[in-house]
Design a protein around this motif. Structure first.
Motif, PDB file in Angstrom:
ATOM      1  N   HIS A  51       0.877  -1.182   0.000  1.00 37.37           N
ATOM      2  CA  HIS A  51       0.000   0.000   0.000  1.00 37.37           C
ATOM      3  C   HIS A  51       0.907   1.223   0.000  1.00 37.37           C
ATOM      4  O   HIS A  51       1.555   1.527   1.006  1.00 37.37           O
ATOM      5  N   GLU A  54       1.271   4.217   2.677  1.00 44.64           N
ATOM      6  CA  GLU A  54       1.533   3.839   4.074  1.00 44.64           C
ATOM      7  C   GLU A  54       3.035   4.002   4.310  1.00 44.64           C
ATOM      8  O   GLU A  54       3.823   3.076   4.102  1.00 44.64           O
ATOM      9  N   HIS A 138       2.850  -2.307   7.097  1.00 37.12           N
ATOM     10  CA  HIS A 138       1.686  -1.503   6.685  1.00 37.12           C
ATOM     11  C   HIS A 138       1.415  -0.398   7.704  1.00 37.12           C
ATOM     12  O   HIS A 138       1.991  -0.374   8.796  1.00 37.12           O
ATOM     13  N   SER A 139       0.468   0.477   7.331  1.00 38.78           N
ATOM     14  CA  SER A 139      -0.011   1.556   8.210  1.00 38.78           C
ATOM     15  C   SER A 139      -1.485   1.763   7.892  1.00 38.78           C
ATOM     16  O   SER A 139      -2.026   1.104   7.005  1.00 38.78           O
TER      17      SER A 139
HETATM   18 ZN   LIG Z   1      -1.885  -1.605   4.133  1.00 36.59          ZN
END
Ligand SMILES: [Zn+2]
Length: 317
Positions: A51, A54, A138-139
């Motif tokens: 992603h 992120e 991730h974030s």
């Molecule tokens: Zn993510």
């Protein structure tokens, strides 16, 4: 003697390789760093930017790729600092720019599909399935707030080691996931590769504190895996069962709670209204829980993320 090869490079002890791999049938190129330890040992993969908005994990991965010293490694560390590069360069909200797909959700991908499918296929075939441990960073996305936590997949042959990796992560909560479709770390887990997904950071912000926390977690897991020397630290944490509720309609979103808040069954979690301020939908808590991440932008999109919460399980590990 021949050593293991990844992405067309032999992992010769003491070597550092920085390169891009081309995704066949697309214009996509994936940056990767191969840190080949001087001493033999397992191979661990770190991916970030699946992603692309992120940022905490992306920056942590870039820094780790320059800070980890091949002289000190027993085994290899492979780093993908920015898996969805075209999304990053076009500032999408974590979708692959060319086809608008969520890369994370299309694993294992398709060699004959559109860009995201082909990218996922390449990431899985070239990198993920050829390693002994896997960490995916991730974030919260650009529109999401989030409290830090960590996932692993239950009911796999890799579960015991994945749980140890989870204990190395300095968060208050962990989720033993039941999701066996889509996703990179859970697919790797099904293939028997101990894997975790670490969530830290939110709203496309990135702080020094969060980047250092991601790096410390990775280093701690590297010590558990025996790739870095030294003792690893265990962080006790609370297990959650996770539920994600997507938005039933598009409109303006008014959350009632903050991430990290506890709530009771029946409490209002938020409301969607139309552009005249009329209520379209109210989300009530289906049970007691803690809010893990939620949409925090005014706009909310039908079938897009709204609230993700965890239900506390009895065991603290
Ligand atoms: Zn993510």
């Amino acid at each position: 003697m021949r050593y293991k090869s990844i992405a067309g490079h032999e992992l010769t002890p003491g070597k550092t390789i920085k390169d891009h791999i081309h995704v066949r049938g697309t214009e996509l190129h994936v940056p990767h760093v191969l840190l080949c330890g001087e001493h033999p040992g397992p191979t661990l993969l770190i991916s970030a930017g699946i992603h692309n908005a992120e940022y905490v994990g992306i920056q942590a991965a870039i820094e780790l790729s320059n800070e980890l010293d091949v002289k000190e490694l027993r085994g290899n560390v492979i780093i993908l600092p920015l898996a969805n590069r075209s999304g990053f360069e076009n500032r999408t909200m974590s979708m692959v720019y060319e086809d608008g797909k969520n890369l994370y959700r299309v694993f294992p991908g398709d060699a004959e599909g559109s860009e995201a499918d082909r990218l996922a296929h390449t990431l899985f075939e070239v990198f993920i399935k050829n390693v002994d441990f896997y960490i995916d960073l991730h974030s919260g996305d650009g529109y999401e707030t989030l409290v830090p936590y960590v996932y692993y997949l239950g009911d796999t042959s890799a579960e015991e080691k994945a749980k140890k990796m989870v204990t190395c992560v300095n968060t208050k909560y962990y989720v033993r996931s039941r999701c066996r479709t889509g996703g990179a770390y859970n697919l790797a887990s099904i293939y028997g590769i101990p894997s975790v997904l670490i969530e830290r950071g939110q709203l496309s912000l990135f702080s020094r504190e969060e980047i250092e926390a991601d790096k410390a977690d990775v280093r701690n897991i590297l010590r558990y895996a025996g790739i870095l020397s030294g003792d690893w630290t265990e962080y006790p944490k609370q297990q959650l069962l996770e539920y994600s509720n997507d938005a039933p309609c598009t409109g303006c979103w008014y959350p009632e709670k903050k991430v990290g808040d506890f709530f009771h069954k029946g409490e209002k979690l938020g409301e969607i209204r139309d552009y005249f301020g009329r209520s379209l939908f109210t989300e009530y808590a289906p049970e007691d829980g803690v809010l893990l991440h939620q949409c925090s932008s005014l706009n909310i999109i039908e079938k897009g993320p709204m609230v993700t919460y965890g239900v506390l399980q009895n065991n603290i590990e």
